[in-house]
Design an enzyme around this catalytic site. Structure first.
Site, PDB file in Angstrom:
ATOM      1  N   ILE A 156       0.843  -1.217  -0.206  1.00  0.00           N
ATOM      2  CA  ILE A 156      -0.129  -0.052   0.155  1.00  0.00           C
ATOM      3  C   ILE A 156       0.825   1.348  -0.010  1.00  0.00           C
ATOM      4  O   ILE A 156       1.706   1.431   0.888  1.00  0.00           O
ATOM      5  CB  ILE A 156      -0.806  -0.058   1.214  1.00  0.00           C
ATOM      6  N   ALA A 212       1.686   8.980  -1.195  1.00  0.00           N
ATOM      7  CA  ALA A 212       2.078  10.108  -1.623  1.00  0.00           C
ATOM      8  C   ALA A 212       3.498  10.576  -1.137  1.00  0.00           C
ATOM      9  O   ALA A 212       4.124  11.038  -1.739  1.00  0.00           O
ATOM     10  CB  ALA A 212       1.229  11.078  -1.792  1.00  0.00           C
ATOM     11  N   CYS A 220       5.161  -2.484   2.644  1.00  0.00           N
ATOM     12  CA  CYS A 220       5.149  -3.642   1.874  1.00  0.00           C
ATOM     13  C   CYS A 220       4.140  -4.709   2.321  1.00  0.00           C
ATOM     14  O   CYS A 220       3.391  -4.803   3.229  1.00  0.00           O
ATOM     15  CB  CYS A 220       6.511  -4.188   2.280  1.00  0.00           C
ATOM     16  N   GLU A 277       4.255  -7.869   2.666  1.00  0.00           N
ATOM     17  CA  GLU A 277       4.494  -8.898   3.729  1.00  0.00           C
ATOM     18  C   GLU A 277       4.284  -8.450   5.239  1.00  0.00           C
ATOM     19  O   GLU A 277       3.662  -9.157   6.065  1.00  0.00           O
ATOM     20  CB  GLU A 277       6.184  -9.357   3.826  1.00  0.00           C
TER      21      GLU A 277
HETATM   22  N1  THU Z   1       7.570  -3.907  -1.865  1.00  0.00           N
HETATM   23  C1  THU Z   1       6.842  -5.072  -1.136  1.00  0.00           C
HETATM   24  O1  THU Z   1       5.702  -5.032  -0.810  1.00  0.00           O
HETATM   25  N2  THU Z   1       7.667  -5.879  -0.672  1.00  0.00           N
HETATM   26  C2  THU Z   1       9.017  -5.982  -0.592  1.00  0.00           C
HETATM   27  O2  THU Z   1       9.597  -6.972   0.180  1.00  0.00           O
HETATM   28  C3  THU Z   1       9.661  -5.275  -1.387  1.00  0.00           C
HETATM   29  C4  THU Z   1       9.126  -3.827  -1.986  1.00  0.00           C
HETATM   30  C5  THU Z   1       6.811  -2.943  -2.440  1.00  0.00           C
HETATM   31  C6  THU Z   1       7.000  -1.524  -1.768  1.00  0.00           C
HETATM   32  C7  THU Z   1       6.605  -0.585  -3.136  1.00  0.00           C
HETATM   33  O3  THU Z   1       5.206  -0.329  -2.722  1.00  0.00           O
HETATM   34  C8  THU Z   1       7.066  -1.430  -4.061  1.00  0.00           C
HETATM   35  O4  THU Z   1       7.062  -2.687  -3.781  1.00  0.00           O
HETATM   36  C9  THU Z   1       8.323  -0.749  -4.894  1.00  0.00           C
HETATM   37  O5  THU Z   1       9.295  -0.588  -3.786  1.00  0.00           O
END
Ligand code: THU
Length: 136
Positions: A46, A49, A56, A58
């Site tokens: 999620i 801005a 993330c 996870e």
């Molecule tokens: N992101 C995740 O959801 N998990 C991770 O372990 C790596 C990064 C997301 C965060 C952000 O919304 C997008 O990936 C780019 O960094």
């Protein structure tokens, strides 16, 4: 873990991915977390801005589970377009709840890119024991 369980977690993480809120990176991530009690919690990234306020997939899954009293996790599947690995912050949050949790990383086709454990992702983690072991 049973291959069917791994498969189920990947499918749920893939399905959850459509709810990712990613207007800035367009990099959708889905996670599915299996607890020791047998429940599965999903999560998506999620964004915000104010970029650093992004969370993330996870951590969303882990916090959803933890906020319902879950503390012990068997496995987490993480799915993204290209099978990206969990970030450092997510590794640390995973480590809080146990180093033996299995981590399955898959791509958008459901192909397993890597299978490991939290310990494999974050060797030498700073864990709760470091704070509590001298208090006994
Ligand atoms: N992101 C995740 O959801 N998990 C991770 O372990 C790596 C990064 C997301 C965060 C952000 O919304 C997008 O990936 C780019 O960094």
């Amino acid at each position: 873990m049973e291959p069917e369980t791994t498969q189920k977690l990947i499918e749920l993480a893939l399905a959850a991915r459509k709810w990712a809120y990613v207007p800035y990176s367009n990099y959708a991530v889905g996670a599915a977390l299996l607890t020791d009690s047998g429940k599965i919690y999903d999560g998506v990234n999620i964004e915000n801005a104010a970029y650093p306020d992004t969370i993330c997939a996870e951590r969303v899954a882990i916090f959803k589970a933890a906020s319902e009293g879950e503390r012990h996790f068997k496995a987490i599947a993480v799915v993204s377009s290209n099978g990206g690995f969990p970030c450092g912050s997510c590794r640390q949050v995973m480590a809080e709840f146990g180093l033996d949790t299995e981590v399955i990383i898959a791509d958008e086709n459901g192909r397993v890119i890597h299978e490991t454990t939290v310990n494999g992702l974050l060797p030498g983690a700073f864990t709760p024991e470091m704070l509590f072991k001298d208090r006994e």
